[in-house]
Design a protein around this motif. Structure first.
Motif, short mmCIF file in Angstrom:
data_model
loop_
_atom_site.label_atom_id
_atom_site.label_comp_id
_atom_site.label_asym_id
_atom_site.label_seq_id
_atom_site.Cartn_x
_atom_site.Cartn_y
_atom_site.Cartn_z
N GLY A 42 38.46 -5.94 16.36
CA GLY A 42 37.48 -5.69 17.41
C GLY A 42 36.09 -6.21 17.07
O GLY A 42 35.72 -6.37 15.91
N LYS A 43 35.33 -6.47 18.13
CA LYS A 43 33.98 -7.02 17.97
C LYS A 43 33.03 -6.05 17.27
O LYS A 43 32.15 -6.47 16.53
CB LYS A 43 33.40 -7.39 19.34
CG LYS A 43 33.91 -8.68 19.90
CD LYS A 43 33.13 -8.99 21.18
CE LYS A 43 33.46 -10.34 21.73
NZ LYS A 43 32.63 -10.65 22.90
N ALA A 44 33.19 -4.76 17.49
CA ALA A 44 32.27 -3.79 16.89
C ALA A 44 32.34 -3.85 15.37
O ALA A 44 31.31 -3.85 14.69
CB ALA A 44 32.57 -2.37 17.39
N LEU A 45 33.54 -3.92 14.81
CA LEU A 45 33.69 -4.00 13.35
C LEU A 45 33.22 -5.35 12.82
O LEU A 45 32.66 -5.43 11.73
CB LEU A 45 35.13 -3.72 12.93
CG LEU A 45 35.59 -2.27 13.11
CD1 LEU A 45 37.05 -2.12 12.67
CD2 LEU A 45 34.69 -1.32 12.34
N PHE A 46 33.41 -6.39 13.61
CA PHE A 46 32.91 -7.71 13.20
C PHE A 46 31.38 -7.70 13.18
O PHE A 46 30.76 -8.23 12.24
CB PHE A 46 33.43 -8.79 14.15
CG PHE A 46 33.25 -10.18 13.62
CD1 PHE A 46 34.22 -10.77 12.83
CD2 PHE A 46 32.11 -10.91 13.92
CE1 PHE A 46 34.05 -12.05 12.33
CE2 PHE A 46 31.94 -12.19 13.43
CZ PHE A 46 32.91 -12.77 12.64
N ALA A 47 30.76 -7.08 14.16
CA ALA A 47 29.30 -6.97 14.21
C ALA A 47 28.78 -6.16 13.02
O ALA A 47 27.77 -6.52 12.41
CB ALA A 47 28.85 -6.34 15.53
N GLU A 48 29.47 -5.08 12.68
CA GLU A 48 29.10 -4.27 11.52
C GLU A 48 29.18 -5.09 10.24
O GLU A 48 28.28 -5.02 9.38
CB GLU A 48 30.03 -3.06 11.45
CG GLU A 48 29.75 -2.10 10.34
CD GLU A 48 30.76 -0.96 10.36
OE1 GLU A 48 31.47 -0.79 9.35
OE2 GLU A 48 30.83 -0.25 11.39
N PHE A 49 30.22 -5.88 10.09
CA PHE A 49 30.37 -6.76 8.94
C PHE A 49 29.21 -7.75 8.87
O PHE A 49 28.63 -7.97 7.81
CB PHE A 49 31.72 -7.51 9.03
CG PHE A 49 31.86 -8.61 8.03
CD1 PHE A 49 32.18 -8.34 6.71
CD2 PHE A 49 31.70 -9.93 8.41
CE1 PHE A 49 32.32 -9.36 5.78
CE2 PHE A 49 31.83 -10.96 7.49
CZ PHE A 49 32.14 -10.68 6.17
N ASN A 50 28.86 -8.35 10.01
CA ASN A 50 27.75 -9.31 10.04
C ASN A 50 26.43 -8.66 9.62
O ASN A 50 25.64 -9.28 8.89
CB ASN A 50 27.60 -9.93 11.42
CG ASN A 50 28.58 -11.06 11.65
OD1 ASN A 50 29.16 -11.60 10.72
ND2 ASN A 50 28.78 -11.42 12.91
#
Length: 133
Positions: A42-50
């Motif tokens: 999901g995008k939310a976890l990808f954003a958190e990683f970034n």
């Protein structure tokens, strides 16, 4: 947008530090396969990683070569990561502003004109050696 342009746009956004623009290129159900780690969905976890990566590392990718299959649903990129280790990442050596240069590659799946899978590989032992010298 064709697949090679999609991947090029993703990395242009990365190099510009425009993580929101990167997210716009991702499928809502993106899977991020982490080097030597698990899968973030999901995008939310990808954003958190970034956000985490931006705090801990400053990186610029060069020598980019992008490949795509004829169907446009799979792609790969090979590049060199030119980085600075800014903030200590849990479980890794202490950050002291060390620089590193590391070959890396990423594999992608494309669905509905968006990036649906990001799988990046690099040599963690090589990175560790460089930041510990």
């Amino acid at each position: 947008m064709d697949t090679r342009t999609l991947i090029a746009s993703y990395y242009e956004a990365f190099n510009a530090g425009q993580t929101d623009r990167m997210l716009d290129l991702l499928h809502d159900e993106v899977e991020h396969h982490v080097n030597e780690g698990g899968i973030r969905r999901g995008k939310a976890l990808f954003a958190e990683f970034n956000r985490h990566m931006t705090e801990s590392y400053r990186e610029d990718l060069t020598d980019m070569v992008i490949f795509a299959n004829e169907a446009g649903d799979r792609a790969a990129a090979e590049f060199v990561v030119n980085g600075t280790y800014l903030k200590t990442d849990e479980g890794l050596p202490e950050a002291k502003g060390q620089t590193y240069r590391l070959p890396a590659g990423t594999f992608f799946s494309i669905r509905d004109g968006r990036i649906a899978r990001v799988t990046t590989y690099y040599n963690l032992a090589d990175w560790t050696r460089q930041v510990c010298e």
